[in-house]
Design a protein around this motif. Structure first.
Motif, short mmCIF file in Angstrom:
data_model
loop_
_atom_site.label_atom_id
_atom_site.label_comp_id
_atom_site.label_asym_id
_atom_site.label_seq_id
_atom_site.Cartn_x
_atom_site.Cartn_y
_atom_site.Cartn_z
N PHE A 29 0.71 -1.30 0.01
CA PHE A 29 0.06 0.18 0.08
C PHE A 29 0.85 1.36 -0.11
CE2 PHE A 29 -2.70 3.07 1.95
CZ PHE A 29 -3.92 3.13 1.38
N GLY A 30 2.05 1.12 0.83
CA GLY A 30 2.84 2.43 0.91
C GLY A 30 3.58 2.77 -0.26
N LEU A 31 3.83 1.61 -1.09
CA LEU A 31 4.60 1.67 -2.43
C LEU A 31 3.76 2.32 -3.36
CD1 LEU A 31 6.80 -1.81 -2.58
CD2 LEU A 31 7.52 0.64 -2.07
N LEU A 32 2.59 1.87 -3.45
CA LEU A 32 1.50 2.37 -4.32
C LEU A 32 1.37 4.14 -4.23
CD1 LEU A 32 -1.12 -0.42 -4.45
CD2 LEU A 32 0.52 0.13 -6.14
N LEU A 33 1.25 4.26 -2.86
CA LEU A 33 0.93 5.81 -2.53
C LEU A 33 2.29 6.44 -3.20
CD1 LEU A 33 -0.37 5.87 1.21
CD2 LEU A 33 -1.40 6.30 -0.95
N VAL A 34 3.40 6.09 -3.16
CA VAL A 34 4.62 6.62 -3.72
C VAL A 34 4.60 6.73 -5.05
CG1 VAL A 34 7.21 6.38 -3.73
CG2 VAL A 34 6.22 5.97 -1.58
N ILE A 35 4.22 5.56 -5.71
CA ILE A 35 4.15 5.66 -7.06
C ILE A 35 2.85 6.63 -7.38
CG2 ILE A 35 3.29 4.23 -9.10
CD1 ILE A 35 4.62 1.78 -7.80
N MET A 36 1.92 6.88 -6.99
CA MET A 36 0.80 7.89 -7.26
C MET A 36 1.41 9.21 -6.99
SD MET A 36 -2.54 5.92 -5.61
CE MET A 36 -3.44 7.34 -5.76
N LEU A 37 1.97 9.50 -6.00
CA LEU A 37 2.70 10.73 -5.68
C LEU A 37 3.69 10.95 -6.76
CD1 LEU A 37 2.90 13.19 -3.96
CD2 LEU A 37 4.55 11.92 -2.74
N LEU A 38 4.56 10.33 -7.24
CA LEU A 38 5.39 10.51 -8.08
C LEU A 38 4.61 10.59 -9.71
CD1 LEU A 38 8.33 7.85 -7.58
CD2 LEU A 38 8.26 10.33 -7.14
N ASN A 92 -1.10 16.44 -11.82
CA ASN A 92 -2.47 16.23 -12.06
C ASN A 92 -3.11 16.24 -10.56
OD1 ASN A 92 -5.24 14.60 -11.91
ND2 ASN A 92 -4.58 14.22 -13.95
N SER A 93 -4.04 17.18 -10.53
CA SER A 93 -4.70 17.43 -9.14
C SER A 93 -5.34 16.38 -8.52
CB SER A 93 -5.54 18.65 -9.20
OG SER A 93 -4.85 19.71 -9.69
N LEU A 94 -6.08 15.72 -9.38
CA LEU A 94 -7.07 14.43 -8.92
C LEU A 94 -6.06 13.31 -8.59
CD1 LEU A 94 -9.74 14.04 -11.74
CD2 LEU A 94 -9.87 14.90 -9.24
N ILE A 95 -4.87 13.09 -9.06
CA ILE A 95 -4.13 12.28 -8.68
C ILE A 95 -3.46 12.59 -7.06
CG2 ILE A 95 -1.75 10.97 -8.87
CD1 ILE A 95 -2.26 11.05 -11.84
N TYR A 96 -3.22 13.77 -7.06
CA TYR A 96 -2.78 14.30 -5.71
C TYR A 96 -3.83 13.94 -4.75
CZ TYR A 96 1.45 16.92 -7.44
OH TYR A 96 2.57 17.24 -8.09
N LEU A 97 -5.06 14.32 -4.95
CA LEU A 97 -6.18 14.26 -3.99
C LEU A 97 -6.28 12.80 -3.58
CD1 LEU A 97 -8.65 15.40 -2.58
CD2 LEU A 97 -9.90 15.30 -4.50
N GLY A 98 -6.17 11.91 -4.81
CA GLY A 98 -6.29 10.53 -4.39
C GLY A 98 -5.08 10.01 -3.34
N THR A 99 -3.93 10.59 -3.59
CA THR A 99 -2.68 10.26 -3.02
C THR A 99 -2.96 10.52 -1.49
OG1 THR A 99 -1.24 10.25 -4.90
CG2 THR A 99 -0.25 10.20 -2.78
N PHE A 100 -3.42 11.93 -1.21
CA PHE A 100 -3.39 12.48 0.33
C PHE A 100 -4.43 11.94 0.87
CE2 PHE A 100 -1.29 16.44 -1.76
CZ PHE A 100 0.07 16.06 -1.67
N LEU A 101 -5.44 11.56 0.29
CA LEU A 101 -6.73 10.71 0.81
C LEU A 101 -6.21 9.43 1.39
CD1 LEU A 101 -9.72 12.02 -1.10
CD2 LEU A 101 -9.24 12.57 1.07
N LEU A 102 -5.59 8.65 0.39
CA LEU A 102 -5.24 7.34 1.12
C LEU A 102 -4.12 7.43 1.93
CD1 LEU A 102 -5.31 5.60 -2.64
CD2 LEU A 102 -6.92 5.13 -0.68
N GLY A 103 -3.27 8.50 1.85
CA GLY A 103 -2.26 8.51 2.82
C GLY A 103 -2.73 8.84 4.27
#
Length: 344
Positions: free
Chosen positions: A41-50, A57-68
């Protein structure tokens, strides 16, 4: 070769969690790490953040921070789930060598519910339990035994992965009290006790000539020399003669009755006989080198004899001598001396 880092870690844990039958868990003794799913799960968050940084992309930022935020909230909830829990050893178990010995613990939740709490000891464990805040629940944990003697688990692990299973929080309790493991039962060959019972011993050899004998059916636990074999040969009925005064001449279970066996095998023979006599209700006594239990009958007497057999020649485990699974400490020189005297 022993791992020095593992030994250093074990000593650090032992200093941080001293031996006690009561352990309250707090931030000083709770450990927390991601599980395998949490690492992914943490690795996926890092990939999403990168990815979000690369494409802005603001939506990717939003999803990353919500899951974080969900991950951080799960971390606090997992730790809080175990914080304040009180674990008490209320009854060390008893059983025969080779069996799982039940240890009874009491879980008491703190200000919050203790959800999906799991107790384990090496490969043994139980189903997760849920304890409501301020309430208590008893849990039985089976601990495997290999040898007779005292059984004291080195560490009992308490763990929770609630919620989501992304992180695990765990700690240990290191009990002081020890269970008792009886000798492994081995069917005993027929043998005669060396304990002298006075004139009544001579009467046993001449049962059929006793005018005051009462005839009764054979019961499990009766000595073979008391069976009326002549009547059995004529009628096929196995009966035993009881005579006046026989109730005062109990059957002794004698350590010295098996001179050709080593002392552990003798104890296994005696454990088998004690269990048989206890179930049949026969009155018996136990004769061990350096220790004698007077004749009696009943389950309590049988349990006392089994405990004596389990701890004969053993030393109760101490903190400085503790080993995994309450390894028994033998008094080898003393035991060898007892055996030598018994054979003599």
């Amino acid at each position: 070769m022993k791992n020095p880092f593992r030994n250093r870690f074990r000593r650090w844990i032992n200093r941080r969690i001293p031996r006690s039958d009561l352990q309250t868990f707090s931030q000083k003794n709770i450990f927390i790490l991601p599980t395998g799913a949490g690492v992914v799960f943490g690795l996926l968050l890092v990939i999403m953040l990168l990815t979000g940084i690369n494409y802005q992309n603001s939506l990717i930022y939003l999803g990353t921070f919500l899951l974080g935020a969900v991950f951080v909230g799960a971390m606090h909830q997992t730790h809080r789930n175990l914080s304040g829990v009180e674990l008490t050893l209320i009854q060390p178990g008893e059983g025969f060598a080779g069996d799982d010995i039940p240890f009874r613990f009491r879980l008491r939740a703190g200000r919050d519910d203790a959800i999906a709490i799991l107790l384990s000891c090496e490969e043994s464990g139980h189903a997760p339990v849920h304890v409501h805040c301020g309430q208590a629940q008893d849990v039985s944990l089976p601990v495997h035994s290999a040898h007779r003697g005292y059984l004291r688990p080195d560490r009992i692990r308490i763990e929770t992965r609630f919620p989501f299973g992304l992180l695990k929080a765990w700690s240990w309790i290191r009990p002081v009290s020890a269970g008792v493991v009886f000798p492994r039962q081995v069917p005993a060959p027929e043998a005669f006790s060396t304990v002298e019972d006075g004139e009544e011993s001579a009467e046993v050899r001449s049962v059929e000539g006793n005018d005051h004998a009462d005839i009764r059916p054979w019961r499990e636990g009766d000595l073979s020399q008391r069976v009326l074999w002549k009547r059995f040969a004529r009628t096929g009925q196995m009966v035993v003669a009881d005579w006046e005064g026989e109730q005062g001449s109990p059957y002794w279970l004698d350590f010295n009755a098996y001179p050709g066996a080593d002392y552990e095998l003798r104890l296994s023979y005696l454990a088998y006989l004690v269990n048989e006599r206890g179930r049949s209700g026969v009155r018996f006594g136990l004769n061990l080198p350096g220790q004698i239990i007077e004749p009696d009958s009943g389950p309590a007497h049988a349990a006392r004899c089994l405990r004596v057999l389990a701890t004969w020649g053993e030393e109760r485990p101490r903190d400085a001598m503790a080993e995994p699974h309450g390894t028994r400490k033998k008094q080898r020189e003393t035991t060898s001396q007892w055996v030598t005297e018994g054979q003599a």
